[in-house]
Scaffold this motif. Structure first.
Motif: not given
Length: 426
Positions: A316-345
């Motif tokens: 899990l990582a949050v960008r320093d200006d608070g706009r985006f959140v990144g997550v990484g997965t366990m099995f497939s090694g995938s990465v996702d980016i979400y908008i911080a306030f809405s959690l929209q991917r």
């Protein structure tokens, strides 16, 4: 949501990677290793400088520092007023390193004709997958400046931070003001240390199992800790006291979940305001279970938003200006980016790594001594894994069109306008 894309490999090292940190606005540090076993796999750090060549991000190796038999599982960096310290978890201890910054002649750096004081040759070479860049482009980059930034890593103090029967420091984090440090390990005790002296100030006892993550709020008034007992505890940082809040994961489907990572994030355009994010995985390990990304109001402990993700999560990582959140997965090694306030991917990168993601770090959005690193993207996220790879993922600006498409549209509009005017006799 942006299409599935992976901008590609920035660097590959010869040891598994467990932690990723930003050293400066343009330099990142990766660390890990193969442990004390006689496998021939190194333990240590590597530092890379990031740049953007107008088309893509590239990474150049600046230096490498080996830590002998001690694998680096976790670390935290404090960088203020040209003073850089690195606190690294090595078995039961926290090892403090001082990182000295030097400006070195670029030509000497390219030739690799100087040595660090620890005896390791500092190399500078392009390690992106696009190694076949033209000679002209390489020379252009090499002559941008006569001086380049280089680093010396010097070991300082070491303190034992975990006292279980089989001790292991699992997490360390330094406060934003650089005055205190928090550590956690197998014994479940959060310990607060002065920094950089690393003298124990007090202990926070509230967890019954080993710690998984720690993070200071942006103003350093709160500390969040999560452990395998299923609790997320919010503490005040001023004195030894009971936790201010105790949170448990609130899944939408009634399945029991355990927190895995926790991070605070600023709220954009609201000075002093911040959010808290957690990722959690189901307690049951059978089958392909769904992970959980959650947004909390940290003062009241109220859950604001929750999103189910297709598989268990590891980073899990949050960008320093608070706009985006990144997550990484366990099995497939995938990465996702979400908008911080809405959690929209807004970005999904399937199979970014061959194994589980061990660390994420945003390319800085805020300016600094070197300025924010610019690229043709709204955001750029770095990821590492035990597959030894450092990878970058970029989020394009919404609604942007390639220049050639825009030119064709303008020509088409002009043609239609001319045809209409001819038809009307204007």
């Amino acid at each position: 949501m942006s299409p599935n894309r992976c901008d590609g490999l920035l660097a590959k090292v010869d040891f598994p990677l467990y932690t990723l940190q930003t050293l400066t606005n343009r330099h990142v540090l990766v660390a890990g290793g193969g442990g004390a076993s006689n496998t021939g796999v190194a333990n240590g750090f590597e530092i890379f400088e990031l740049s953007h060549n107008g088309t893509r991000f590239v990474a150049e190796e600046v230096m490498r520092y080996e830590t002998g038999p001690n694998v680096v599982m976790t670390c935290s960096i404090q960088n203020a007023q040209n003073r850089i310290y690195l606190a690294a978890g090595q078995e039961s201890h926290c090892q403090l390193y001082k990182v000295n910054v030097k400006m070195v002649d670029a030509a000497e750096m390219r030739r690799g004709s100087f040595r660090a004081e620890n005896g390791l040759v500092r190399r500078r070479r392009t390690v992106s997958e696009n190694d076949n860049i033209s000679k002209m482009e390489r020379e252009k980059r090499n002559h941008r400046t006569d001086k380049r930034m280089s680093f010396e890593i010097r070991p300082c103090d070491s303190v034992q931070t975990d006292f279980a029967n089989d001790p292991l420091q699992r997490v360390v984090t330094i406060s934003h003001n650089g005055k205190i440090m928090a550590t956690g390990g197998i014994d479940g005790v959060v310990r607060i240390w002065s920094f950089p002296q690393m003298q124990l100030l007090f202990e926070l006892k509230g967890h019954t199992k080993e710690l998984d993550d720690l993070d200071f709020s942006p103003c350093d008034s709160r500390l969040v800790s999560i452990a395998k007992d299923g609790q997320a505890l919010l503490w005040g940082c001023a004195a030894r006291a009971p936790p201010l809040l105790s949170l448990t994961c609130q899944p939408p489907n009634g399945t029991k979940y355990l927190f895995r990572r926790c991070k605070f994030g600023e709220i954009e355009d609201k000075a002093g305001a911040y959010r808290m994010f957690t990722i959690a995985n189901p307690l049951a390990r059978s089958g392909k279970q769904k992970g959980l990304l959650q947004l909390w109001e940290p003062t009241s402990g109220q859950l604001q938003r929750s999103v189910l993700i297709a598989e268990s999560l590891s980073a899990l990582a949050v960008r320093d200006d608070g706009r985006f959140v990144g997550v990484g997965t366990m099995f497939s090694g995938s990465v996702d980016i979400y908008i911080a306030f809405s959690l929209q991917r807004v970005l999904h990168v399937s199979g970014a790594h061959g194994m589980f993601v061990t660390g994420l770090q945003w390319v800085g959005a805020k300016g600094g001594a070197g300025g924010a690193l610019q690229g043709r993207s709204e955001a750029a996220l770095l990821s590492i894994s035990v597959d030894n790879r450092l990878v970058v993922h970029t989020l394009p600006y919404p609604g942007t069109l390639p220049a050639w498409v825009a030119i064709l549209m303008i020509i088409f509009v002009l043609f239609c306008t001319f045809s209409l005017c001819s038809y009307l006799g204007i």
